[in-house]
Motif scaffolding. Structure first.
Motif, short mmCIF file in Angstrom:
data_model
loop_
_atom_site.label_atom_id
_atom_site.label_comp_id
_atom_site.label_asym_id
_atom_site.label_seq_id
_atom_site.Cartn_x
_atom_site.Cartn_y
_atom_site.Cartn_z
N ILE A 57 -22.37 34.52 -28.41
CA ILE A 57 -22.75 34.79 -27.02
C ILE A 57 -23.63 36.03 -26.88
O ILE A 57 -24.30 36.21 -25.86
N VAL A 127 -14.00 33.85 -22.20
CA VAL A 127 -15.13 33.32 -22.98
C VAL A 127 -14.84 31.92 -23.52
O VAL A 127 -15.57 30.97 -23.27
N THR A 128 -13.77 31.81 -24.26
CA THR A 128 -13.43 30.53 -24.87
C THR A 128 -11.97 30.55 -25.29
O THR A 128 -11.33 31.61 -25.31
N LEU A 278 -22.73 36.63 -19.05
CA LEU A 278 -21.77 35.84 -19.84
C LEU A 278 -21.79 34.39 -19.37
O LEU A 278 -21.86 33.46 -20.19
N LYS A 279 -21.74 34.20 -18.06
CA LYS A 279 -21.75 32.84 -17.50
C LYS A 279 -22.97 32.06 -17.97
O LYS A 279 -22.89 30.90 -18.35
N LEU A 282 -22.67 31.07 -21.59
CA LEU A 282 -21.71 29.99 -21.82
C LEU A 282 -22.26 28.64 -21.36
O LEU A 282 -21.75 27.59 -21.76
N VAL A 287 -25.14 27.25 -27.45
CA VAL A 287 -23.81 27.85 -27.57
C VAL A 287 -22.74 26.75 -27.46
O VAL A 287 -21.79 26.69 -28.26
N ILE A 288 -22.94 25.85 -26.51
CA ILE A 288 -21.97 24.75 -26.32
C ILE A 288 -21.89 23.92 -27.61
O ILE A 288 -20.80 23.59 -28.09
N MET A 291 -20.20 25.84 -30.51
CA MET A 291 -18.75 25.93 -30.29
C MET A 291 -18.10 24.58 -30.59
O MET A 291 -17.05 24.52 -31.23
N PRO A 298 -16.93 26.54 -24.31
CA PRO A 298 -16.89 27.66 -23.36
C PRO A 298 -15.87 27.38 -22.26
O PRO A 298 -15.61 26.22 -21.95
N ALA A 304 -15.15 32.62 -16.27
CA ALA A 304 -15.94 33.70 -16.86
C ALA A 304 -16.19 34.78 -15.81
O ALA A 304 -17.29 35.32 -15.70
#
Ligand code: ASP
Length: 332
Positions: A57, A127-128, A278-279, A282, A287-288, A291, A298, A304
């Motif tokens: 992130i 975050v996650t 951060l939002k 995510l 990033v998705i 992850m 996320p 978030a």
């Protein structure tokens, strides 16, 4: 991944938090913030799961904020060294902590914790939430989770269980395992599960719990033996790995949530700026995808936020204090 009970608790406390104005000190505005590099402190070793999530992130957040984000690993004492450092840092938005579930377990596990989770930090956002797996060195004898229980009971004096120090997620999961199995094992602490996993692959320690963000690659490459995933549902990225509940150990359930923190007194406008970045991070497709490959996702955008994060932290502090007390674990 959260239970309905937890979601209800979050909703209730979120409301209270919103009313009491959590999410940064009201004094000051964001001004030119940020006009310099921001440091993200990771309280565990480089290359481990907390480090991995942070680096995922940090880049999109840096893009959004228009400055560099430098990730620094300040490991030690199950994450409490790095967290303590951020608690004492200048509340100007340039020092941010990424921590995990350990923020809510450490108060019940340490007699002299050098910070108070609710009093010394501003919550920025969740975050996650990452499932854990129980993994062993490839040539460790037990073949299944029930075999593991039988084996460790018969060999309690010589089996080694790795963790990332007292209060770390791996330590907590290991405690729950020992409690469920009714055994006390020899624990080997590391500064993070990055180096612990390296030793596991190398055969220097027998087994441990660790997040899928660290173990997925080693499990799929066949470099470690995997016994179970510690969430109610199986993980999409490891579809053949059964859950602890499926294997007769439903009481061993833990998933590792992560959140970002700023030192108490950081102006509300700065906390909001970080939360918005951060939002955005995510919601970033890269990033998705990253992850998802590592068995996680996320949190929803509403989580978030400083308010949802604080509410969840409050709920988790209560939940884990009880679980740890019920398991008969004393603070050190
Ligand atoms: N997985 C570690 C833990 O047990 C932390 C880390 O190394 O990221 O808490």
């Amino acid at each position: 991944m959260r239970t309905t009970r937890t979601i209800v608790a979050i909703a209730a406390v979120s409301l209270a938090a919103a009313c009491s104005g959590t999410g940064g000190s009201d004094d000051g505005d964001a001004g030119n913030y940020p006009d310099d590099n921001i440091t993200f402190i990771v309280p565990f070793s480089a290359g481990g799961p907390t480090d991995t999530v942070t680096r995922m992130i940090a880049e999109p957040m840096a893009k959004e904020l228009g400055v560099k984000i430098v990730v620094q690993n300040k490991e030690g004492a199950g994450g409490t060294v790095g967290a303590g450092e951020v608690a004492r840092a200048k509340p100007d938005g340039y020092t941010v902590l990424m921590h995990h579930i350990g923020m809510s377990t450490a108060p019940a596990l340490y007699k002299n914790l050098p910070y108070k989770p609710l009093e010394d930090f501003e919550t920025i956002g969740l975050v996650t939430e990452v499932p854990m797996t129980i993994v062993a060195r490839k040539d460790f004898a037990p073949a299944t989770l029930p075999d593991l229980v039988t084996y460790v009971k018969a060999n309690a004096g010589k089996v080694t269980l790795a963790n990332a120090g007292i209060g770390a997620a791996s330590h907590l999961c290991g405690l729950l395992f020992q409690h469920a199995a009714g055994v006390k094992l020899q624990e080997v602490p590391y500064q993070g599960t990055g180096p612990a996993l390296t030793d596991l692959v190398g055969g220097q320690v027998d087994f441990m719990c660790d997040q899928t963000t660290n173990t997925t690659g080693q499990i799929t490459a066949g470099k470690v033996k995997a016994y179970a995933v510690t969430t109610p549902e199986r993980v999409k990225s490891l579809p053949d790995l059964k859950t602890t509940a499926e294997l007769g150990m439903p009481q061993l359930q833990v998933s590792v949530w992560h959140g970002l923190y700023a030192p108490k007194g950081t102006p509300k406008a700065i906390v909001e700026k970080l939360s918005n970045a951060l939002k955005k991070a995510l919601a970033n497709q890269a990033v998705i995808d990253q992850m998802a490959k590592l068995g996680t996702a996320p949190v929803p955008a509403d989580d978030a936020t400083p308010q949802a994060h604080r509410a969840y932290l409050e709920e988790q502090l209560t939940t884990w204090a009880k679980i740890i007390a019920d398991a008969g674990v004393k603070a050190t």
